[in-house]
Write an enzyme that holds these catalytic residues in place. Structure first.
Site, mmCIF file in Angstrom:
data_model
loop_
_atom_site.group_PDB
_atom_site.id
_atom_site.type_symbol
_atom_site.label_atom_id
_atom_site.label_comp_id
_atom_site.label_asym_id
_atom_site.label_seq_id
_atom_site.Cartn_x
_atom_site.Cartn_y
_atom_site.Cartn_z
ATOM 1 N N GLU A 35 0.826 -1.024 0.027
ATOM 2 C CA GLU A 35 -0.138 -0.110 0.066
ATOM 3 C C GLU A 35 0.886 1.065 -0.090
ATOM 4 O OE1 GLU A 35 -2.061 0.579 3.744
ATOM 5 O OE2 GLU A 35 -3.937 1.340 2.595
ATOM 6 N N HIS A 37 2.666 4.635 0.909
ATOM 7 C CA HIS A 37 2.648 5.204 2.299
ATOM 8 C C HIS A 37 3.346 6.577 2.038
ATOM 9 C CE1 HIS A 37 1.500 1.616 4.175
ATOM 10 N NE2 HIS A 37 1.388 2.259 5.516
ATOM 11 N N ASP A 46 3.361 -1.849 6.107
ATOM 12 C CA ASP A 46 2.484 -2.647 7.015
ATOM 13 C C ASP A 46 2.943 -3.947 7.151
ATOM 14 O OD1 ASP A 46 0.946 -0.228 6.866
ATOM 15 O OD2 ASP A 46 -0.660 -1.085 5.923
ATOM 16 N N HIS A 121 -2.111 -3.898 8.873
ATOM 17 C CA HIS A 121 -3.148 -3.034 8.115
ATOM 18 C C HIS A 121 -4.265 -2.809 8.426
ATOM 19 C CE1 HIS A 121 -4.276 -1.774 4.047
ATOM 20 N NE2 HIS A 121 -5.107 -2.770 3.998
ATOM 21 N N GLU A 123 -7.140 -2.363 7.545
ATOM 22 C CA GLU A 123 -8.247 -2.780 6.731
ATOM 23 C C GLU A 123 -8.394 -4.088 6.640
ATOM 24 O OE1 GLU A 123 -6.142 -0.440 5.864
ATOM 25 O OE2 GLU A 123 -7.118 1.134 4.709
#
Ligand code: ZN
Ligand code: MN
Length: 259
Positions: A35, A37, A46, A121, A123
């Protein structure tokens, strides 16, 4: 191959088998994401952070660290900038759940009876719980019980006093910490060579309405990709966070995994 490693996959299979078959050695499984950052950090933050927490915790409680999940559930706009951003590479929820279920069942087949899923993370959270639930249910169908699984996210171990110390100007909440002071400070303490603070973009914390819209509206996410400014990050703050989180996780796992 190393005899004294805490990383499970660095062992040969007979070494691994000796350690885990009687169920006395916990497995720590870091779960991250690929992801963005922001401009100042790599996309594997993460993953890198829970792997390092795993390594430190494992050496204190006699556990092994499994190879991490390097992809995670889709970045949410209000906690990770959003899944529309370039670089962010995510799994569908069902894929993550199925992969986690499979891996948990494999460790159980080897004899492991204590597993800690160490999330890096935000999510991933509910999908981890679903993977755990399905694995435990299917293992029960196979007549395997007695498995204990702990699920945690390292930032939940940062207590109020530490938050006040690290955020003297006010704390906006963990969801806005994406690429902010928490992650950047930890990266400065653990992987300073992977952080370019001179490229960090200083901006006001993101502000979102109290609802979501799909397709998401890219203009809601700050252009940098971070949700709060990393400018106040420091190695010293990272070391405080590291200490608090490792102590907290060790303190939780010792009694949970006592035999
Ligand atoms: Zn992150
Ligand atoms: Mn994330």
């Amino acid at each position: 191959m190393q005899d004294d490693t805490v990383f499970a996959a660095e062992l040969s299979w007979p070494q691994y088998h000796d350690r885990v078959r009687d169920g006395s050695v916990p497995i720590l499984l870091p779960i991250g994401s690929m992801e963005q950052h922001g401009h100042h950090m790599p996309m594997h933050v993460d993953v890198l952070l829970p792997v390092e927490f795993g390594r430190r915790v494992a050496s204190e409680i006699g556990a092994l660290v499994a190879p991490p999940f390097t992809y995670g559930y889709k970045s949410h706009q209000k906690s990770g900038g959003g899944n529309h951003l370039p670089g962010t590479t995510s799994l569908d929820g069902g894929t993550l759940v199925a992969a986690l279920r499979d891996v948990i069942k494999e460790f159980a087949r080897h004899g492991v009876r204590q597993i800690c899923l160490m999330n890096g993370h935000f999510e991933n959270s509910w999908f981890i719980i679903e993977g755990v639930d399905l694995a435990l249910r299917e293992l029960r169908w196979d007549g395997i019980d007695g498995l204990k699984i702990v699920v945690l996210s390292y930032w939940d171990f940062v207590d109020k006093a530490t938050i006040e110390r690290l955020y003297p100007n006010g704390f906006t909440g963990w969801d806005l910490e994406h690429g902010g002071v928490l992650e950047t400070s930890l990266m400065l303490a653990l992987h300073p060579d992977l952080v370019r603070l001179d490229r960090a973009v200083d901006h006001e914390p993101a502000s979102f309405p109290p609802y979501d819209v799909y397709p998401s509206k890219p203009e809601w996410t700050p252009a940098s990709g971070t949700l709060s400014s990393p400018k106040e990050a420091s190695k010293e703050k990272g070391e405080i966070l590291l200490d608090v989180c490792v102590k907290g996780i060790v303190g939780a796992l010792k009694p949970e995994f006592a035999r």
